[in-house]
Design a protein around this motif. Structure first.
Motif, PDB file in Angstrom:
ATOM      1  N   VAL A 205      43.725  33.431  23.354  1.00 26.18           N
ATOM      2  CA  VAL A 205      43.468  34.144  24.591  1.00 26.18           C
ATOM      3  C   VAL A 205      42.735  35.460  24.349  1.00 26.18           C
ATOM      4  O   VAL A 205      41.880  35.857  25.154  1.00 26.18           O
ATOM      5  CB  VAL A 205      44.793  34.364  25.364  1.00 26.18           C
ATOM      6  CG1 VAL A 205      45.724  35.314  24.616  1.00 26.18           C
ATOM      7  CG2 VAL A 205      44.523  34.864  26.763  1.00 26.18           C
ATOM      8  N   ASP A 206      43.033  36.151  23.248  1.00 20.93           N
ATOM      9  CA  ASP A 206      42.328  37.397  22.941  1.00 20.93           C
ATOM     10  C   ASP A 206      40.843  37.140  22.695  1.00 20.93           C
ATOM     11  O   ASP A 206      39.990  37.920  23.126  1.00 20.93           O
ATOM     12  CB  ASP A 206      42.947  38.070  21.716  1.00 20.93           C
ATOM     13  CG  ASP A 206      44.343  38.616  22.002  1.00 20.93           C
ATOM     14  OD1 ASP A 206      44.662  38.807  23.198  1.00 20.93           O
ATOM     15  OD2 ASP A 206      45.095  38.843  21.041  1.00 20.93           O
ATOM     16  N   SER A 209      39.214  36.455  26.067  1.00 17.95           N
ATOM     17  CA  SER A 209      39.076  37.692  26.826  1.00 17.95           C
ATOM     18  C   SER A 209      37.915  38.525  26.303  1.00 17.95           C
ATOM     19  O   SER A 209      37.124  39.087  27.074  1.00 17.95           O
ATOM     20  CB  SER A 209      40.382  38.493  26.752  1.00 17.95           C
ATOM     21  OG  SER A 209      40.284  39.677  27.492  1.00 17.95           O
ATOM     22  N   GLY A 213      34.422  39.502  28.271  1.00 14.67           N
ATOM     23  CA  GLY A 213      33.939  40.872  28.401  1.00 14.67           C
ATOM     24  C   GLY A 213      32.502  41.014  27.945  1.00 14.67           C
ATOM     25  O   GLY A 213      31.691  41.715  28.578  1.00 14.67           O
ATOM     26  N   THR A 251      36.998  31.999  32.943  1.00 15.48           N
ATOM     27  CA  THR A 251      37.969  32.450  33.944  1.00 15.48           C
ATOM     28  C   THR A 251      38.949  31.335  34.293  1.00 15.48           C
ATOM     29  O   THR A 251      40.154  31.591  34.469  1.00 15.48           O
ATOM     30  CB  THR A 251      37.257  32.941  35.220  1.00 15.48           C
ATOM     31  OG1 THR A 251      36.360  31.918  35.699  1.00 15.48           O
ATOM     32  CG2 THR A 251      36.454  34.203  34.956  1.00 15.48           C
ATOM     33  N   LEU A 254      41.453  31.128  31.393  1.00 14.11           N
ATOM     34  CA  LEU A 254      42.411  32.231  31.403  1.00 14.11           C
ATOM     35  C   LEU A 254      43.452  32.048  32.510  1.00 14.11           C
ATOM     36  O   LEU A 254      44.628  32.377  32.333  1.00 14.11           O
ATOM     37  CB  LEU A 254      41.668  33.553  31.570  1.00 14.11           C
ATOM     38  CG  LEU A 254      40.780  33.951  30.381  1.00 14.11           C
ATOM     39  CD1 LEU A 254      39.941  35.171  30.716  1.00 14.11           C
ATOM     40  CD2 LEU A 254      41.620  34.204  29.137  1.00 14.11           C
ATOM     41  N   SER A 261      47.794  39.544  30.534  1.00 18.52           N
ATOM     42  CA  SER A 261      47.140  40.613  29.784  1.00 18.52           C
ATOM     43  C   SER A 261      45.630  40.623  29.986  1.00 18.52           C
ATOM     44  O   SER A 261      44.964  41.593  29.620  1.00 18.52           O
ATOM     45  CB  SER A 261      47.456  40.469  28.287  1.00 18.52           C
ATOM     46  OG  SER A 261      46.852  39.300  27.745  1.00 18.52           O
ATOM     47  N   VAL A 262      45.064  39.552  30.571  1.00 19.23           N
ATOM     48  CA  VAL A 262      43.603  39.462  30.715  1.00 19.23           C
ATOM     49  C   VAL A 262      43.125  39.997  32.059  1.00 19.23           C
ATOM     50  O   VAL A 262      41.930  39.939  32.344  1.00 19.23           O
ATOM     51  CB  VAL A 262      43.143  38.006  30.550  1.00 19.23           C
ATOM     52  CG1 VAL A 262      43.544  37.465  29.187  1.00 19.23           C
ATOM     53  CG2 VAL A 262      43.699  37.114  31.661  1.00 19.23           C
ATOM     54  N   THR A 263      44.021  40.523  32.905  1.00 20.00           N
ATOM     55  CA  THR A 263      43.599  40.943  34.242  1.00 20.00           C
ATOM     56  C   THR A 263      42.551  42.045  34.203  1.00 20.00           C
ATOM     57  O   THR A 263      41.690  42.118  35.085  1.00 20.00           O
ATOM     58  CB  THR A 263      44.811  41.416  35.069  1.00 20.00           C
ATOM     59  OG1 THR A 263      45.497  42.452  34.353  1.00 20.00           O
ATOM     60  CG2 THR A 263      45.758  40.262  35.343  1.00 20.00           C
ATOM     61  N   LYS A 265      39.983  42.395  32.142  1.00 24.26           N
ATOM     62  CA  LYS A 265      38.665  41.773  31.994  1.00 24.26           C
ATOM     63  C   LYS A 265      38.264  41.057  33.279  1.00 24.26           C
ATOM     64  O   LYS A 265      37.088  41.037  33.651  1.00 24.26           O
ATOM     65  CB  LYS A 265      38.690  40.784  30.825  1.00 24.26           C
ATOM     66  CG  LYS A 265      38.658  41.445  29.456  1.00 24.26           C
ATOM     67  CD  LYS A 265      37.302  42.112  29.203  1.00 24.26           C
ATOM     68  CE  LYS A 265      37.168  42.562  27.749  1.00 24.26           C
ATOM     69  NZ  LYS A 265      38.074  43.656  27.394  1.00 24.26           N
ATOM     70  N   LEU A 266      39.234  40.487  33.972  1.00 18.27           N
ATOM     71  CA  LEU A 266      38.917  39.795  35.217  1.00 18.27           C
ATOM     72  C   LEU A 266      38.526  40.794  36.308  1.00 18.27           C
ATOM     73  O   LEU A 266      37.632  40.527  37.118  1.00 18.27           O
ATOM     74  CB  LEU A 266      40.114  38.952  35.670  1.00 18.27           C
ATOM     75  CG  LEU A 266      40.426  37.744  34.775  1.00 18.27           C
ATOM     76  CD1 LEU A 266      41.749  37.112  35.178  1.00 18.27           C
ATOM     77  CD2 LEU A 266      39.305  36.712  34.849  1.00 18.27           C
TER      78      LEU A 266
END
Length: 521
Positions: A205-206, A209, A213, A251, A254, A261-263, A265-266
């Motif tokens: 996930v990192d 993300s 970005g 997206t 994710l 934790s990715v909000t 970047k979203l």
């Protein structure tokens, strides 16, 4: 009995050395229809390896022929076409998989045909073949985006192969934009369909993300200074299209992974102006429980081209009532369907600048047991000072003619779309007449001239439930136009006196559609 596919391949070297080009062309055509039993597939692959070796070693005309994409596209497509995935799975032995991989590497990066071997491996659904597919796709992928996509098609169609033969290895291809998009689309598909209990990229996930970005930052710069990234509008559109596909895949991934934790970047993605990207980012945020995502989805429901996606997510989350009725009504959904269709590359490639409802009715429609809702919308495009207008349809079909049919009454516009869309074994068209039709047309042509249709010129014939329709260009009272004659009635479509002319195709669609909608045939 015709020679088998693998038997024909044995003569490839001899035939390729012939100076007779028609002989080589005939040979290649014969290969496309030669019988290939599934149990002969390993033999065919081994023979092809010999052919490739011969072609690579030759210095004469055989090299050019045996190494050409024309030859390899023919034989490699034949390997998998017409053979079921079960037959492929049973036929692709360990040695056959190795032969396929060796052929793929031997043909080299310049080949535009070798992706067919990847499709063969993918279509088998066999574990070792899928593992080999993944290795080749990561280490030596096809050069063209369409070849990558075609290679993955069987993996979206089949429901029985083991996903763990593909993942996590395929995730090592995330460095390439095209590959990353297709790989993530496949991972998302497997997750949504319940084929996997956890998203294949959940452990990365990192990485996802960070990748999102980077793409969003690039798109933001592109929106500010497009000239620095592209030398032409076409190149700019391609960059945006490729980046959009990747952002959508990221997206969606994710959202399916579900890590809040990715909000951040979203939220960054929401700052872009691209409607589809904003809608997908908002969908991901809403799915993760972020209220900002829900608010943006309600806002995006006002945009026809992304309306259906916004409504679907809000409906899934129980927030559909937040959308004003005018943006979630049946009419609004029909408008959205047409906007999405017009934005496809096969139509205009971009959503219309304006859509306006011009007619609605509920009527019988070919293929439907009960009357259905039918909508006609006027669409408008503005490209600089150029204005493009037309009438598109939504409802039982969604389509738009390039010709503007606005001068016709709504009933005839519906008829044109019904005539265009309806398929049946007893409906066909041809630009050539058979012998009886030719004789009948010769007589009918004279009769048309006597009726005042000057110099009727045959365009095509329509065969409609036993009726013969002649479509011809002519002049009537010194005006050019198109006539459609079924032997009993002549329908005339004038080429002048109206802002827009009806083409011969559309004239016949209208006549055919009138009969279909009235049930008179």
């Amino acid at each position: 009995m015709p020679p088998r596919f693998d038997e024909l391949l044995h003569s490839a070297n001899e035939v390729s050395r012939s100076a007779d080009n028609p002989q080589w062309s005939a040979y290649c055509r014969e290969l496309t229809t030669a019988p290939l039993a599934p149990d002969r597939l390993p033999t065919a692959l081994a023979t092809l390896a010999d052919v490739l070796e011969q072609g690579a070693a030759d210095t004469g005309p055989a090299r050019e022929r045996l190494m050409s994409d024309r030859f390899w596209a023919t034989v490699l497509e034949r390997l998998w076409r017409g053979i079921t995935s079960r037959e492929l799975s049973e036929s692709l032995t360990h040695e056959a998989v190795a032969q396929a991989a060796g052929l793929y590497r031997g043909l080299g990066r310049a080949s535009r045909a070798r992706h067919q071997l990847l499709r063969l491996l993918a279509a088998s659904g066999e574990r070792e073949a899928l593992w080999t597919f993944s290795e080749l796709m990561v280490s030596e992928p096809p050069n063209a985006a369409d070849e990558v996509i075609l290679s993955f098609v069987p993996l979206f169609q089949s429901k029985t192969y083991p996903p763990d033969a593909l993942f996590p290895r395929l995730l090592d291809a995330l460095h390439d934009a095209t590959l990353a998009t297709v790989v993530l689309d496949l991972a998302n598909h497997l997750t949504r369909s319940g084929r996997v209990t956890r998203h294949p990229a959940a452990e990365r996930v990192d990485r996802l993300s960070l990748l999102l970005g980077g793409v969003v930052t690039r798109l933001a710069k592109l929106e500010e200074r497009p000239d620095e990234f592209a030398r032409s509008p076409g190149e700019l559109n391609q960059i945006v299209s490729d980046s959009t596909g990747l952002v959508v895949a990221l997206t969606n991934a994710l959202a399916l992974i579900g890590d809040p934790s990715v909000t951040g970047k979203l939220h960054q993605t929401l700052e872009l102006s691209h409607r589809r990207i904003r809608t997908e980012a908002a969908s991901a945020l809403a799915t993760l429980g972020d209220e900002r995502g829900t608010d943006v989805l309600v806002e995006m429901a006002a945009e026809p081209v992304v309306r259906l996606r916004a409504l679907a997510t809000l409906d899934d989350l129980g927030y559909l009532d937040k959308v004003p009725e005018r943006h979630r009504s049946a009419e609004a959904r029909a408008e959205a369907e047409l906007a999405v269709r017009l934005a496809l590359p096969t139509y205009f490639g971009t959503p219309p600048h304006r859509l306006e409802l011009v007619d609605f009715c509920r009527q019988p429609w070919p293929g439907y047991a009960q009357p259905v809702d039918c909508y006609l919308f006027r669409y408008e495009y503005r490209f600089g000072e150029r204005l493009i207008e037309g009438i598109g349809m939504a409802g039982p079909i969604v389509h738009a003619f390039r010709t503007d049919l606005a001068d016709l009454p709504p009933n005839d516009i519906y008829a044109a779309y019904a005539g265009w869309a309806t398929e049946h074994d007893e409906i066909e068209e041809s630009d050539e007449l058979n012998e009886p039709e030719q004789a009948a047309w010769t007589r009918r042509r004279q009769e048309l001239a006597e009726l005042g249709y000057e110099e009727p010129q045959f365009i095509k014939v329509g065969r409609f439930f036993g009726q013969t329709h002649y479509v011809a260009a002519a002049r009537l009272r010194d005006q050019p136009g198109v006539l459609v004659d079924d032997g009993l009635n002549i329908e005339w479509f004038s080429g002048t006196g109206a802002a827009r002319s009806v083409s011969p195709d559309e004239a016949y669609y209208i006549v055919k559609g009138r009969k279909l909608l009235r049930g008179r045939f």
